[in-house]
Design an enzyme around this catalytic site. Sequence first.
Site, mmCIF file in Angstrom:
data_model
loop_
_atom_site.group_PDB
_atom_site.id
_atom_site.type_symbol
_atom_site.label_atom_id
_atom_site.label_comp_id
_atom_site.label_asym_id
_atom_site.label_seq_id
_atom_site.Cartn_x
_atom_site.Cartn_y
_atom_site.Cartn_z
ATOM 1 N N HIS A 114 7.816 -7.714 -4.167
ATOM 2 C CA HIS A 114 6.462 -8.067 -4.627
ATOM 3 C C HIS A 114 6.467 -9.403 -5.365
ATOM 4 O O HIS A 114 6.749 -9.443 -6.570
ATOM 5 C CB HIS A 114 5.926 -6.963 -5.544
ATOM 6 C CG HIS A 114 5.550 -5.731 -4.794
ATOM 7 N ND1 HIS A 114 4.322 -5.570 -4.200
ATOM 8 C CD2 HIS A 114 6.256 -4.621 -4.495
ATOM 9 C CE1 HIS A 114 4.277 -4.404 -3.584
ATOM 10 N NE2 HIS A 114 5.447 -3.812 -3.749
ATOM 11 N N ASP A 164 -19.173 -11.561 -20.815
ATOM 12 C CA ASP A 164 -19.702 -11.798 -19.475
ATOM 13 C C ASP A 164 -21.185 -12.163 -19.498
ATOM 14 O O ASP A 164 -21.596 -13.154 -18.890
ATOM 15 C CB ASP A 164 -19.474 -10.565 -18.583
ATOM 16 C CG ASP A 164 -17.999 -10.201 -18.507
ATOM 17 O OD1 ASP A 164 -17.164 -11.085 -18.778
ATOM 18 O OD2 ASP A 164 -17.681 -9.044 -18.189
ATOM 19 N N GLU A 215 4.032 -11.034 -6.324
ATOM 20 C CA GLU A 215 2.850 -11.189 -7.183
ATOM 21 C C GLU A 215 3.056 -10.675 -8.598
ATOM 22 O O GLU A 215 2.258 -10.950 -9.479
ATOM 23 C CB GLU A 215 1.638 -10.498 -6.543
ATOM 24 C CG GLU A 215 1.681 -8.969 -6.458
ATOM 25 C CD GLU A 215 2.431 -8.426 -5.250
ATOM 26 O OE1 GLU A 215 3.334 -9.121 -4.749
ATOM 27 O OE2 GLU A 215 2.134 -7.297 -4.837
ATOM 28 N N GLY A 239 0.842 -1.183 0.000
ATOM 29 C CA GLY A 239 0.000 0.000 0.000
ATOM 30 C C GLY A 239 0.879 1.235 0.000
ATOM 31 O O GLY A 239 2.068 1.143 0.284
ATOM 32 N N CYS A 263 5.342 -5.973 1.320
ATOM 33 C CA CYS A 263 5.666 -4.540 1.294
ATOM 34 C C CYS A 263 5.051 -3.804 2.491
ATOM 35 O O CYS A 263 5.507 -3.994 3.609
ATOM 36 C CB CYS A 263 5.268 -3.935 -0.054
ATOM 37 S SG CYS A 263 6.092 -2.361 -0.341
ATOM 38 N N TYR A 264 3.991 -3.031 2.314
ATOM 39 C CA TYR A 264 3.405 -2.356 3.477
ATOM 40 C C TYR A 264 2.972 -3.387 4.531
ATOM 41 O O TYR A 264 3.152 -3.175 5.731
ATOM 42 C CB TYR A 264 2.199 -1.507 3.047
ATOM 43 C CG TYR A 264 1.560 -0.775 4.207
ATOM 44 C CD1 TYR A 264 2.115 0.409 4.687
ATOM 45 C CD2 TYR A 264 0.432 -1.291 4.836
ATOM 46 C CE1 TYR A 264 1.549 1.065 5.776
ATOM 47 C CE2 TYR A 264 -0.142 -0.634 5.921
ATOM 48 C CZ TYR A 264 0.412 0.540 6.390
ATOM 49 O OH TYR A 264 -0.140 1.189 7.462
ATOM 50 N N LYS A 291 -11.612 -12.206 -15.607
ATOM 51 C CA LYS A 291 -12.015 -12.287 -17.016
ATOM 52 C C LYS A 291 -11.538 -13.579 -17.684
ATOM 53 O O LYS A 291 -12.289 -14.224 -18.412
ATOM 54 C CB LYS A 291 -11.445 -11.077 -17.756
ATOM 55 C CG LYS A 291 -12.019 -10.870 -19.123
ATOM 56 C CD LYS A 291 -13.313 -10.134 -19.012
ATOM 57 C CE LYS A 291 -13.924 -9.748 -20.315
ATOM 58 N NZ LYS A 291 -15.138 -8.940 -20.094
#
Length: 519
Positions: A171, A230, A173, A53, A84-85, A375
């Site tokens: 990070h 969708d 991710e 964050g 991180c944060y 998606k």
Amino acid sequence: MDTILVLDFGGQYCHLIARRIRDLGVFSEILPYNVALEKIKAINPKGIILSGGPNSVYGKGSPQLTMDFYQYVSNENIPVLGICYGHHLIAHQLKGKIESHDHKEYGQSDLNIIEKKGLLEGFNKIETVWMSHGDQIKELPEGFNVLASTTTCPIAAFANYQKELFGVQFHPEVGHTPKGKVVFDNFITKYAKAKREWKLENWVNQTIENIRERVGPEKRVILGLSGGVDSSVVAALIHRAIGDRLHSIFVNNGLLRKNEVNEVQKTFRDKLKFEGFHYVDAEELFLKKLKGVEDPEEKRRIIGHTFIEVFENKTIELEKEHPNIKFLAQGTIYPDRVESSATSKTSAKIKSHHNLTLPENMVLEIIEPLKDLYKDEVRKIGLNLGLPIEIINRHPFPGPGLAVRVIGSVNKEKLNILRNADEILIEEIRNAGLYDSLWQVFCVFLPIKTVGVMGDFRTYENICAIRAVESMDVMTANFAKLDMNLLEKISTRIINEVNGFNRVVYDISNKPPSTIEYE
Ligand code: XMP
């Protein structure tokens, strides 16, 4: 189902964390960091990840966790991983020290591994990781070990094995941390011990069962079918569950692409044999209401309202015949819920039609079967349900349709000119094998007349702009560096074959600062 909960501290990559966990076969969802502890308890997560964050833990009003949270995870033996944060926060709240650093570390760094076991098992001695921080941990609380460092960040990963609290400054991710997946895999396997039950086939069967149960043997469902991915996938799912008790309403608003009206009807009525497929031709009504309107927001508002009007009228008409319509299905997907939305210009999205004003005796419950999916997961399910690949891989198309691609006022003539050019563009992009690698590609009608010459005649016509973008997440997009020969071929064909354009320009703007659409 075993779940890894991600608490969102406002990091731009937060979304990717849940994505990575799901890719590893474990269900994961994101909640705001300050969600009530009761809600977390109800989910009963196998592990919790604290996202990054933009704040500093010492900053005024910075987001923090309650001590009850730490008590809860300790009592229930729930492992926690801070990124991180989140990494700073655990250290800070358990009485370590954080310091702000003069140099912000941003970009790829070499991580030196001190403990190659546990969370970092499978890492080499040195691994490339992605860093993006100002603050860093100066001193760990008691009972915590340093797992890795970089030249500027001595505590780049930590573990308290006894309490199962972990943190990484980098990070894992993002794609720029090539071994990031290993961190999540270790966390899931060694500490969270979460079962890998998140498989799309199981999800499809389970969801069909749930819909059947919820709707029951007699009630009916209505759905606004746009022909996009969708709403098509929602339609296919619900149709599997309750067959002809699903009423899909497909509205032709006069702003669709060439042949779209026929293709959508062919797919759902003829190919998929939807008995409850209803086509409403409202082209004239929409174009009448849009006549002379130039302001983009006003156009959107009119289109949104007119859609609701048409959709409601059809629903009321259907209700007379089938008095059991009790549900409204929507194609909301996970990113629609997590981000406030990729765009604020969503007034005409079928998805956002909570605001139907049906008669009082027709209050509809909402069904959103895709609300937890990304998606690409929706696309896989669509294929699994037998939807044609052309629908599944179709580029996103805005709810207000071609109205946001005709600058200024809209009429049938301009729309037809645009449709013809757009068809050529898409055909050439497909022939060049580029369609699936582009996020969106389309033509725009610029009502600016310039002079041209065709044979012996002077022409005075409009400009066609071509927009082709690459994007991962819609928030940012780059114009595609299309081959000049291809652009030449497209331009020549459009000018020769489409009456109404005598000039083609290629848009070389990125988002930001431009947007993908023109209005
Ligand atoms: P922009 O133009 O904001 O578009 O970069 C981002 C994405 O959103 C789509 N878009 C819309 N979709 N209703 C929609 O349903 C709208 O009003 C709308 N405006 C933009 C756009 O096609 C792109 O994929």
